[in-house]
Design an enzyme around this catalytic site. Structure first.
Site, PDB file in Angstrom:
ATOM      1  N   HIS A  87      27.920  33.144  18.190  1.00 54.25           N
ATOM      2  CA  HIS A  87      26.457  33.254  18.131  1.00 54.25           C
ATOM      3  C   HIS A  87      26.008  33.083  16.681  1.00 54.25           C
ATOM      4  O   HIS A  87      26.083  32.000  16.144  1.00 54.25           O
ATOM      5  CB  HIS A  87      26.045  34.592  18.741  1.00 54.25           C
ATOM      6  CG  HIS A  87      24.573  34.814  18.924  1.00 54.25           C
ATOM      7  ND1 HIS A  87      23.630  33.846  18.785  1.00 54.25           N
ATOM      8  CD2 HIS A  87      23.899  35.955  19.269  1.00 54.25           C
ATOM      9  CE1 HIS A  87      22.435  34.354  19.027  1.00 54.25           C
ATOM     10  NE2 HIS A  87      22.554  35.622  19.326  1.00 54.25           N
ATOM     11  N   HIS A 125      26.224  24.283  22.653  1.00 60.46           N
ATOM     12  CA  HIS A 125      25.173  25.289  22.860  1.00 60.46           C
ATOM     13  C   HIS A 125      25.073  25.575  24.345  1.00 60.46           C
ATOM     14  O   HIS A 125      25.244  24.675  25.166  1.00 60.46           O
ATOM     15  CB  HIS A 125      23.824  24.756  22.355  1.00 60.46           C
ATOM     16  CG  HIS A 125      22.799  25.817  22.136  1.00 60.46           C
ATOM     17  ND1 HIS A 125      22.063  26.348  23.162  1.00 60.46           N
ATOM     18  CD2 HIS A 125      22.434  26.483  21.016  1.00 60.46           C
ATOM     19  CE1 HIS A 125      21.248  27.269  22.668  1.00 60.46           C
ATOM     20  NE2 HIS A 125      21.453  27.388  21.385  1.00 60.46           N
ATOM     21  N   ASP A 185      23.219  25.931  13.401  1.00 61.89           N
ATOM     22  CA  ASP A 185      24.063  26.556  12.375  1.00 61.89           C
ATOM     23  C   ASP A 185      24.893  25.560  11.581  1.00 61.89           C
ATOM     24  O   ASP A 185      25.486  25.922  10.567  1.00 61.89           O
ATOM     25  CB  ASP A 185      25.003  27.579  13.037  1.00 61.89           C
ATOM     26  CG  ASP A 185      24.199  28.755  13.565  1.00 61.89           C
ATOM     27  OD1 ASP A 185      24.379  29.130  14.737  1.00 61.89           O
ATOM     28  OD2 ASP A 185      23.350  29.259  12.812  1.00 61.89           O
TER      29      ASP A 185
END
Ligand code: SDX
Length: 378
Positions: free
Chosen positions: A222, A261, A314
């Site tokens: 995460h 994802h 990210d």
């Protein structure tokens, strides 16, 4: 005979509730906060304005924004007692220090048990401002330096970088941090927001829900991905070694951090707003190699796009933070700092029409086993 149950492990594709916080279309990579495109917000808005939009559901007028900005600036200090608690855990990971700091702040917030929408929003504004101070205070203390008190004349992002480095960031770098906080502010029922909702659904309180969110966000699947991406870039070392690294990692069933994802099966729409900034920052700082390594990884992962595996928010964030001189273990806390408004809004929504969140587990163990006294056991 056990009745047939429908297991939905990981709650994949399960709709928990309704929300007005954000809209995500994973198939086409679309993200709206309160109806506004992430592309407009990232390029035209500020984190402060986005906080207002998320918490109040509309873009602020200039005077409304000024009121929020003043509230945020006035809430940046943390009690000395909390600083003393952080001083007791200098070896803790910064995410653990943030979790402890938010937990401790609950003891000093006069409205901690007031779950009204108004009080929850006021607490969320305070935590949005106090979280950067907790993170930077711990970062300075663990280096044996004095914490740098927040300044009231800097924006949220600039003040965070100032408290971390002791230097006022140049406007371009402050803007990059501002965009990063906007991109991380809210994202539907991600694991940490879901966890915060579970906590709120028992009618606990916002501080407890944010502590839950921080603990959940810390995981590398995460919020921990940005730190892991930078470690991957270090391990790869140079762009020409990226393909060999990927082949080895993927053939052993590993996961490439910053890719994939649960919802996006197209490029994460947030990634593009950090890609060019990572490139530009690398060139400006005389370290283009990090971006070049990431681009080589992205090239090597192109063949996975057919399986719906694309770059996520990210992937470039880690390079941006590294190039801003931020220590790698502070990457995740940056994500948490940005996400406090999103967690706050989702807790407000949960309180407004609450249902205790309590799913089921299918029991597959032994049934009705007779109890045997201890001397007859072997
Ligand atoms: C965030 O949910 C959110 O909204 C989160 C977030 C937010 O804003 O809150 O967007 C922020 O958390 C972004 C994600 C950051 N995490 C990472 O970058 C870690 C690496 N990513 C993966 O671990 C993975 O993609 C997940 C955990 C993010 C999602 O995984 P899922 O949805 O549980 O899918 P899965 O693990 O079942 O994978 C499906 C297939 C598998 O192949 P098969 O076993 O079916 O053959 O895709 C493969 C996986 O092996 N796969 C990957 C991969 N991600 C998925 N293969 C290689 N590298 C990857 N990164």
């Amino acid at each position: 005979m056990q009745k047939q149950v429908e297991l939905r492990r990981g709650l994949k594709d399960v709709y928990l509730d309704r929300t007005q916080a954000s809209f995500i279309d994973g198939a086409i990579g679309k993200l709206l906060y309160r109806g506004y495109s992430i592309h407009d917000l990232a390029e035209k808005s500020t984190f402060e304005e986005t906080v207002y939009l998320l918490l109040y559901g509309k873009l602020p007028t200039r005077s409304e924004l000024a009121v929020l900005d003043k509230q945020l600036k006035q809430s940046r200090d943390i009690p000395q007692e909390v600083i003393d608690i952080l001083r007791r855990q200098l070896k803790a990971h910064p995410m653990d220090a943030l979790r402890t700091g938010v937990s401790a702040l609950a003891g000093f917030d006069p409205e901690v048990i007031d779950n009204s929408a108004e009080a929850t929003i006021r607490k969320g504004i305070r935590l949005t401002s106090q979280s950067p101070t907790v993170v930077t205070t711990h970062a300075r203390l663990r280096e044996g330096k004095s914490p740098i008190p927040p300044r009231k004349d800097l924006g949220h992002a600039a003040n965070f970088l100032y408290m971390l480095t002791g230097k006022e960031p140049d406007p371009e770098e402050a803007r990059i941090m501002d965009v990063d906080f906007i991109l991380h502010a809210e994202h539907g029922a991600n694991a940490s927001a879901f966890a915060a909702r579970v906590t709120a659904s028992t009618l606990s309180d916002l501080h407890s829900a944010v502590v839950t969110g921080i603990g959940t966000l810390k995981g590398p699947l995460h919020g921990g991905a940005a730190e892991a991406v930078m470690k991957m870039a270090h391990d790869i070392g140079s762009p020409d070694k990226a393909q060999q690294y990927l082949d080895k990692l993927l053939s052993s069933g590993g996961r490439v951090m910053g890719f994939g994802h649960r919802v996006y099966k197209a490029e994460d729409p947030r990634a593009q707003h950090l890609r060019e900034r990572a490139r530009g920052l690398g060139e400006k700082r005389g370290h283009p190699e990090w971006f070049q390594i990431l681009e080589a990884v992205a090239k090597g992962m192109e063949r996975y796009q057919s399986r719906g595996i694309f770059v996520n928010v990210d992937f470039y964030a880690g390079a941006v933070y590294h190039l801003l001189g931020i220590p790698e273990d502070i990457f995740i806390p940056i994500f948490a700092i940005g996400r406090v408004p999103g967690w706050t809004l989702q807790v407000v929504e949960q309180f407004q029409d609450n249902q205790l969140i309590r799913p089921l587990l299918e029991y597959v163990g032994p049934m009705d086993v007779p109890y045997v006294p201890i001397d007859q056991r072997h």
